[in-house]
Structure formats: C-alpha cells, structure tokens
Design an enzyme around this catalytic site. Structure first.
Site, PDB file in Angstrom:
ATOM      1  N   HIS A 123     -39.988  72.557 -13.114  1.00 15.02           N
ATOM      2  CA  HIS A 123     -41.593  72.281 -12.800  1.00 15.02           C
ATOM      3  C   HIS A 123     -41.400  71.005 -11.856  1.00 15.02           C
ATOM      4  O   HIS A 123     -40.011  70.420 -11.755  1.00 15.02           O
ATOM      5  CB  HIS A 123     -41.917  71.678 -13.765  1.00 15.02           C
ATOM      6  N   ASP A 143     -46.170  77.718 -18.111  1.00 16.15           N
ATOM      7  CA  ASP A 143     -46.079  79.146 -17.720  1.00 16.15           C
ATOM      8  C   ASP A 143     -45.673  80.266 -18.617  1.00 16.15           C
ATOM      9  O   ASP A 143     -45.627  81.923 -18.874  1.00 16.15           O
ATOM     10  CB  ASP A 143     -45.871  79.067 -16.409  1.00 16.15           C
TER      11      ASP A 143
HETATM   12  N1  CMC Z   1     -33.587  78.743 -11.878  1.00 14.77           N
HETATM   13  C1  CMC Z   1     -33.031  78.119 -11.081  1.00 14.77           C
HETATM   14  N2  CMC Z   1     -32.574  77.639 -10.791  1.00 14.77           N
HETATM   15  C2  CMC Z   1     -33.677  76.735 -10.389  1.00 14.77           C
HETATM   16  C3  CMC Z   1     -34.620  77.161 -10.508  1.00 14.77           C
HETATM   17  C4  CMC Z   1     -34.934  78.273 -12.204  1.00 14.77           C
HETATM   18  N3  CMC Z   1     -36.646  78.070 -12.498  1.00 14.77           N
HETATM   19  N4  CMC Z   1     -35.505  75.892 -10.408  1.00 14.77           N
HETATM   20  C5  CMC Z   1     -35.088  75.117  -9.824  1.00 14.77           C
HETATM   21  N5  CMC Z   1     -33.810  75.668  -9.658  1.00 14.77           N
HETATM   22  C6  CMC Z   1     -32.800  74.798  -9.383  1.00 14.77           C
HETATM   23  C7  CMC Z   1     -32.504  74.755  -7.686  1.00 14.77           C
HETATM   24  O1  CMC Z   1     -31.864  75.644  -7.450  1.00 14.77           O
HETATM   25  C8  CMC Z   1     -32.703  73.288  -7.464  1.00 14.77           C
HETATM   26  O2  CMC Z   1     -30.424  73.352  -7.675  1.00 14.77           O
HETATM   27  P1  CMC Z   1     -29.745  72.082  -6.626  1.00 14.77           P
HETATM   28  O3  CMC Z   1     -30.432  71.578  -7.208  1.00 14.77           O
HETATM   29  O4  CMC Z   1     -28.395  72.791  -6.802  1.00 14.77           O
HETATM   30  O5  CMC Z   1     -30.265  73.154  -4.955  1.00 14.77           O
HETATM   31  C9  CMC Z   1     -32.327  72.153  -8.811  1.00 14.77           C
HETATM   32  O6  CMC Z   1     -32.606  73.349  -9.223  1.00 14.77           O
HETATM   33  C10 CMC Z   1     -33.727  71.399  -7.884  1.00 14.77           C
HETATM   34  O7  CMC Z   1     -34.739  72.752  -8.039  1.00 14.77           O
HETATM   35  P2  CMC Z   1     -36.306  72.421  -6.800  1.00 14.77           P
HETATM   36  O8  CMC Z   1     -36.706  73.606  -6.017  1.00 14.77           O
HETATM   37  O9  CMC Z   1     -35.826  71.313  -5.832  1.00 14.77           O
HETATM   38  O10 CMC Z   1     -37.329  71.812  -7.629  1.00 14.77           O
HETATM   39  P3  CMC Z   1     -38.808  72.458  -7.203  1.00 14.77           P
HETATM   40  O11 CMC Z   1     -39.032  71.005  -7.609  1.00 14.77           O
HETATM   41  O12 CMC Z   1     -38.413  72.188  -5.744  1.00 14.77           O
HETATM   42  O13 CMC Z   1     -39.292  73.024  -7.301  1.00 14.77           O
HETATM   43  C11 CMC Z   1     -40.731  75.123  -8.981  1.00 14.77           C
HETATM   44  C12 CMC Z   1     -39.943  73.719  -8.997  1.00 14.77           C
HETATM   45  C13 CMC Z   1     -41.408  75.001  -9.997  1.00 14.77           C
HETATM   46  C14 CMC Z   1     -41.422  75.826  -8.299  1.00 14.77           C
HETATM   47  C15 CMC Z   1     -38.663  75.258  -9.155  1.00 14.77           C
HETATM   48  O14 CMC Z   1     -38.575  74.807 -10.756  1.00 14.77           O
HETATM   49  C16 CMC Z   1     -38.973  77.250 -10.054  1.00 14.77           C
HETATM   50  O15 CMC Z   1     -38.832  78.142  -8.424  1.00 14.77           O
HETATM   51  N6  CMC Z   1     -39.635  77.574 -10.611  1.00 14.77           N
HETATM   52  C17 CMC Z   1     -40.096  78.886 -11.190  1.00 14.77           C
HETATM   53  C18 CMC Z   1     -41.149  79.122 -11.175  1.00 14.77           C
HETATM   54  C19 CMC Z   1     -42.169  78.515 -11.850  1.00 14.77           C
HETATM   55  O16 CMC Z   1     -42.229  78.555 -13.379  1.00 14.77           O
HETATM   56  N7  CMC Z   1     -43.294  78.117 -11.528  1.00 14.77           N
HETATM   57  C20 CMC Z   1     -44.323  77.383 -12.668  1.00 14.77           C
HETATM   58  C21 CMC Z   1     -43.967  75.648 -12.253  1.00 14.77           C
HETATM   59  S1  CMC Z   1     -45.508  75.196 -13.436  1.00 14.77           S
HETATM   60  C22 CMC Z   1     -47.052  75.838 -13.167  1.00 14.77           C
HETATM   61  C23 CMC Z   1     -48.436  75.120 -12.326  1.00 14.77           C
HETATM   62  O17 CMC Z   1     -47.975  73.743 -12.679  1.00 14.77           O
HETATM   63  O18 CMC Z   1     -47.984  75.365 -10.981  1.00 14.77           O
END
Ligand code: CMC
Length: 427
Positions: free
Chosen positions: A306, A363
């Site tokens: 998240h 979700d």
């Molecule tokens: N699976 C595998 N690796 C992940 C995931 C995942 N779902 N999410 C984050 N990571 C890793 C990412 O590769 C990164 O690794 P590293 O530090 O080695 O490069 C690290 O975790 C940090 O990720 P980030 O992309 O910088 O984190 P963020 O805060 O920008 O992204 C997110 C948050 C929700 C977009 C992401 O976790 C994601 O794409 N999750 C899957 C989609 C999802 O379930 N979204 C629903 C969010 S809740 C609904 C809402 O409230 O809107």
C-alpha cells in the site's frame, strides 16, 4: 517544533510558516514560496505534498491507524453501521436516533431514479464494464438534477447529499443488472440502506429474496471500511473537479473514473484476475510468489502493499475476519479461494514481503468476499465506489465550505526552448 522553516535559494533566505495538525502532522506552508523566491516545488505523485487541511479522516500509515472524524475504524466497524458512518463522515458527528431516522427518511425521498435514465442504460452493450456505466450514469444524474448546489445554503447541500446517497446506490446496482441481463430493480423504501443494496442486486422477479445476516454484516463492514481514505487519487480528483465549481454529481463521476484504475480501486478486480491466471497456470502459488520477487519480471502480487500503510492495513485485519465468516457461512469450496489463502500464508512468512512491509491490503480480502457472494469480478470496483461515496461527498462539501481556490498545479517545463517556425518544405 519550530514555527518556521528556513529556505535558502541563490542569495535569498526566507522563513515559511510551519503548520502542525491535531495529530502532530507537520507541514511547511509554501503558499508564499513562489511570490518570495520565484521558485516552485516539484513533487510528482504528491508523496510529500498536502493539498488541503481536512478534518474528516486521519490515517497514519506507519502505525496502521485509520480514523473517521476521530473515531477508530475498529470501533466504527464493530459498533456502528454504514449509514451512521456515512452521516458521521459527511456531517462530522455520530447521529442521534432522531438524526439517523431523519437522514434515512430524507434519502428515501430520492431513491426513485428517473425512468429516462433506463434509456441511457439501454444504449450500453451487455459486456460494457460496470464502472464505465456507473461513471456515465452518475454524470447523467447531473442532467436530470440540474439545480446547482448553493453551498451557502445548508438546505441545498443537504438535499444534494440525500439525492446522491439515494440515487447512486440504485444506479450502481443497475450497472450490474445490465451486465447480467436482469430487469432493473427499484429501491424498497421499507428496507434499510444496505439491505437495499442486496435486494437491488440480487432480487429476481421470479421469487422472494431472503437477506442472509452474515452476508449483510460483511457488506456493511466493507462499505464502512471504504467510506473514506483522506486524499487518495479518486478523492483528490473529486476535490479538484469540484474546485472548478463543477456540481457534486459531475465531480463524483470523475471520482468514479479515477477509482477505476488498477493501482487504485481497480486493484480488487486485479486480485481476482491474478488468482484466475494462477489457477489456469496450474495453481502453483509458489511460482507466482517467485515472479513477484523477481526484479526482471514486471509481475506484482495484486492486493499486497500500500502507498501509505507501510506497517499493515487496519482495514484488512477487520475484513479478513468477515471474509472467514462469509466463507464458513456459505460453505464455499472454490479452488481460487484456496490459492488466495496459500498466497496470503506464504507472503506473510516470506522475507521479501516482510522486509518491505508488503501485507495483504483491503482489496485482497474484499475480492475474496465478493467472489464468494457470486459478484462478478468486474463489479468489484463498483462495490468500492458505493462504500467510498460518503467520503467523496464529505470531501467535496468540505472543499466548497472552506472556499478552497481552484486546483491548478504548476509544472517545470522541460521541452524545447523558443525556436523558429519550420516551413513544411524544411521538415
Ligand atoms: N508485489 C511485489 N513487490 C511489490 C509489491 C507487490 N504487490 N508492491 C510493492 N513491491 C515492492 C517494489 O517492487 C519495491 O521493491 P524494491 O524496494 O526492492 O524496489 C518495494 O516493494 C516498494 O514498492 P513501491 O512501488 O515503491 O511502493 P509504492 O508505495 O509506490 O506502491 C502500491 C504501492 C499499492 C502501488 C504497490 O504496492 C502495488 O502495486 N501493489 C499491488 C496493487 C494493489 O494491490 N493496489 C491496491 C492498493 S490499496 C487500494 C487503495 O487504497 O486505493
């Protein structure tokens, strides 16, 4: 905490006020920055930028805290119900018995949707995505209810709130009925709000529909947990559109479109699509866990991680319990749900996920409940939208009442500098 922050740029040093919120959140107020220095700030994705002061929702992603109007999400999910929470979020206080009765009675005045709206639905193909239908119908409500809300008049605002609460639920379920080829149902003014959601969705003209209390409880909780989430993408969109003094329904329609995105509300749909893909590929959860960890593979575990909850998602804890109850009550034996359980267990123990604080988010579990209820995957984000409606309304209302200026970010231009026009013969 210092009352000012000092910024030095070129030969100028300026002091900017520091604002501290009621939960000690600290912000540097940069409203005068450009006037005083000529510089702006750059923050794509707004990870460091507050767009407003708000008294609706407090969340602390590090601590896993979510509160509406000061009440913890755990207390609200346990002791309240969705309509009360909607009242709280929109008007600021938990309602008395009389207030909630009046609110529900006033919503009922507007639960009939203009029959001509059905003509719009007829224009959609059966395979249309329900979020597309919902966004269109919500915007169309503007045409059927053209009176501009005069935010100076409490009565106008209240009427608009009751109208959208009544009509949005109906058109959201119509989006589902259309895709199923079922006749569109009417709101039943003798039933409570969330019971109505179930009958609007599932009651068929061929027989009676009995509401299962375990299912009702799970849906009510899901709506409560989704009711607001401060300045997320769709809510910021609603505020941004509303800041141009666009109407409430049009602003909410824009919020629906933003919510549709798979990185936002669309994630619950993406979770199920991912599970289906894993099943088709032999059901090996381990293989997909490895893919999610592989930096050369774009695959991510949907429903994990998240943007703000870097500890755990407090909503996920509550809804996991409801998901377990629904599965037990309905006795569902679904291989897809087994894959979900496997993934959850493995990821919670896996070093990669633990080190990055990647927990199942709301979700993940909401998708499991919807699947168990037989709600088609494409409807999942519509379910999110029904829950989020009070938050969008409250944020729009707050933005207008606070007389916030039109939202208009700046940019750093990185394109070509001025160049002479190139005649066609030279291109
Ligand atoms: N699976 C595998 N690796 C992940 C995931 C995942 N779902 N999410 C984050 N990571 C890793 C990412 O590769 C990164 O690794 P590293 O530090 O080695 O490069 C690290 O975790 C940090 O990720 P980030 O992309 O910088 O984190 P963020 O805060 O920008 O992204 C997110 C948050 C929700 C977009 C992401 O976790 C994601 O794409 N999750 C899957 C989609 C999802 O379930 N979204 C629903 C969010 S809740 C609904 C809402 O409230 O809107």
């Amino acid at each position: 905490m210092s009352k000012t922050a000092t910024i030095a740029i070129d030969d100028k040093t300026i002091d900017l006020p520091v604002i501290v919120g009621t939960e000690n959140e600290v912000a540097i107020d940069i409203q005068k920055l450009r006037d005083l220095t000529g510089a702006i700030t750059l923050d794509p994705g707004y990870k460091n930028s507050g767009s407003c002061k708000s008294a609706i929702t407090f969340l602390d992603g590090e601590e896993g805290i979510l509160r509406y109007r000061g009440y913890s999400i755990e207390d609200l999910a346990e002791k309240s119900n969705f309509l009360e929470v909607a009242y709280l979020v929109i008007f600021g206080e938990l309602p008395s018995t009389k207030q909630i009765e009046t609110f529900e009675a006033d919503i009922r005045k507007y639960t009939l949707v203009n029959e001509e709206m059905k003509g719009i639905i007829d224009g959609f193909p059966k395979h249309a995505h329900p979020m597309g239908i919902l966004a269109s119908l919500t915007c169309a409500l503007t045409a059927f209810n053209p009176k501009v809300v005069d935010v100076e008049k409490e009565g106008d605002m209240y009427e608009a709130v009751c109208k959208i609460m009544g009509k949005f639920l109906v058109v959201a379920t119509w989006a589902y009925r259309k895709t199923q080829g079922f006749p569109l149902n009417y709101y039943d003014n003798t039933l409570p709000y969330v019971d109505n959601f179930l009958q609007l969705m599932f009651k068929l003209p061929t027989g009676p529909y009995k509401i299962n209390p375990v299912v009702l409880n799970a849906i009510d909780k899901l709506f409560i947990l989704h009711a607001d989430h401060e300045q997320n993408c769709s809510t910021s969109t609603v505020r941004m559109v509303g800041s141009a003094h666009a109407g409430l329904f049009a602003s909410i329609s824009a919020g629906v479109s933003a919510l549709w995105g798979p990185l936002h509300g669309g994630a619950n749909q993406a979770v199920l699509e991912m599970l289906e893909e894993i099943q088709k590929d032999g059901g090996d959860a381990d293989k997909y866990l490895a893919k999610a960890k592989d930096k050369n593979d774009p695959f991510r575990l949907m429903g994990f991680g998240h943007r703000v909850y870097k500890n755990f998602d407090p909503r996920a804890r509550i809804i996991k319990k409801a998901a377990d109850e629904v599965l037990a009550e309905l006795g569902v034996n679904d291989p897809i749900l087994k894959i979900a359980k496997d993934l959850e267990e493995m990821a919670l123990k896996d070093e990669y996920f633990v080190a990055r604080n990647l927990y199942p988010n709301v979700d993940f579990y909401s998708g499991i409940i919807y699947r168990a209820l037989g709600i088609p995957t494409e409807m999942f984000t519509v379910m999110f939208a029904i829950g989020r409606l009070p938050g969008w309304v409250a944020q729009w209302k707050e933005m207008r009442e606070n007389k916030e200026p039109i939202g208009r970010p700046r940019q750093v231009y990185v394109g070509e500098p001025l160049r002479p026009f190139k005649e066609m013969s030279n291109r």
